[in-house]
Design a protein around this motif. Structure first.
Motif, PDB file in Angstrom:
ATOM      1  N   ALA A  38       0.837  -1.212   0.000  1.00  0.00           N
ATOM      2  CA  ALA A  38       0.000   0.000   0.000  1.00  0.00           C
ATOM      3  C   ALA A  38       0.868   1.257   0.000  1.00  0.00           C
ATOM      4  CB  ALA A  38      -0.939  -0.004   1.202  1.00  0.00           C
ATOM      5  N   TYR A  39       1.941   1.271   0.781  1.00  0.00           N
ATOM      6  CA  TYR A  39       2.845   2.421   0.768  1.00  0.00           C
ATOM      7  C   TYR A  39       3.564   2.518  -0.576  1.00  0.00           C
ATOM      8  CZ  TYR A  39       2.304   3.527   5.723  1.00  0.00           C
ATOM      9  OH  TYR A  39       1.798   3.916   6.937  1.00  0.00           O
ATOM     10  N   ALA A  40       3.996   1.386  -1.114  1.00  0.00           N
ATOM     11  CA  ALA A  40       4.706   1.391  -2.399  1.00  0.00           C
ATOM     12  C   ALA A  40       3.823   1.936  -3.513  1.00  0.00           C
ATOM     13  CB  ALA A  40       5.187  -0.021  -2.731  1.00  0.00           C
ATOM     14  N   ARG A  41       2.558   1.641  -3.479  1.00  0.00           N
ATOM     15  CA  ARG A  41       1.633   2.100  -4.523  1.00  0.00           C
ATOM     16  C   ARG A  41       1.438   3.618  -4.508  1.00  0.00           C
ATOM     17  NH1 ARG A  41       1.623  -1.717  -8.171  1.00  0.00           N
ATOM     18  NH2 ARG A  41       1.086  -3.740  -7.325  1.00  0.00           N
ATOM     19  N   ARG A  42       1.827   4.270  -3.420  1.00  0.00           N
ATOM     20  CA  ARG A  42       1.697   5.735  -3.318  1.00  0.00           C
ATOM     21  C   ARG A  42       2.929   6.474  -3.836  1.00  0.00           C
ATOM     22  NH1 ARG A  42       0.263   6.571   2.775  1.00  0.00           N
ATOM     23  NH2 ARG A  42       0.712   8.711   2.189  1.00  0.00           N
ATOM     24  N   ILE A  43       4.011   5.757  -4.160  1.00  0.00           N
ATOM     25  CA  ILE A  43       5.226   6.377  -4.678  1.00  0.00           C
ATOM     26  C   ILE A  43       4.945   6.867  -6.096  1.00  0.00           C
ATOM     27  CG2 ILE A  43       7.621   5.922  -5.369  1.00  0.00           C
ATOM     28  CD1 ILE A  43       7.722   3.891  -3.025  1.00  0.00           C
ATOM     29  N   SER A  44       5.457   8.047  -6.442  1.00  0.00           N
ATOM     30  CA  SER A  44       5.116   8.662  -7.723  1.00  0.00           C
ATOM     31  C   SER A  44       5.668   7.908  -8.933  1.00  0.00           C
ATOM     32  CB  SER A  44       5.586  10.120  -7.761  1.00  0.00           C
ATOM     33  OG  SER A  44       6.990  10.196  -7.700  1.00  0.00           O
ATOM     34  N   ASP A  45       6.821   7.281  -8.832  1.00  0.00           N
ATOM     35  CA  ASP A  45       7.414   6.564  -9.964  1.00  0.00           C
ATOM     36  C   ASP A  45       7.041   5.085  -9.874  1.00  0.00           C
ATOM     37  OD1 ASP A  45       8.943   5.433 -11.952  1.00  0.00           O
ATOM     38  OD2 ASP A  45      10.826   6.380 -11.331  1.00  0.00           O
ATOM     39  N   GLN A  46       5.922   4.737 -10.466  1.00  0.00           N
ATOM     40  CA  GLN A  46       5.439   3.364 -10.368  1.00  0.00           C
ATOM     41  C   GLN A  46       6.271   2.375 -11.181  1.00  0.00           C
ATOM     42  OE1 GLN A  46       2.881   1.848  -8.297  1.00  0.00           O
ATOM     43  NE2 GLN A  46       3.680   3.687  -7.291  1.00  0.00           N
TER      44      GLN A  46
END
Length: 93
Positions: A53-61
């Motif tokens: 869930a935190y990783a999905r919020r990072i801008s560079d997917q």
């Protein structure tokens, strides 16, 4: 901004995520870096769902997909499913 220090990291966790000085850690911290570190913290704690869930919020997917979700954050069941698919595919060939 939420950081790993909001979740009381242990000394062992801090060995991988930064030093024990919260002020030094926060100095110059970007939102993406904070999210990546939070993702890694929860991955180390075995909470893959929260880590993702935190990783999905990072801008560079693309970075997330290639560097985080394909390595440290994939739940073991997902790895087995992919391995099973690959095994079945090679047996069919």
């Amino acid at each position: 901004m939420e950081t790993i220090f909001d979740h009381h990291p242990t000394p062992d966790e801090l060995r991988y995520l930064g030093d024990g000085d919260a002020d030094a850690y926060r100095a110059g911290l970007t939102l993406d870096r904070a999210l990546e570190d939070l993702s890694m913290l929860f991955a180390m704690r075995g909470d893959g769902q929260r880590a993702e869930a935190y990783a999905r919020r990072i801008s560079d997917q693309d970075y997330v997909r290639l560097n985080l979700l394909n390595h440290d954050l994939i739940p073991p069941s997902r790895e087995r499913n992919s391995a099973s698919f690959a095994s079945n595919k090679s047996k069919a060939a």
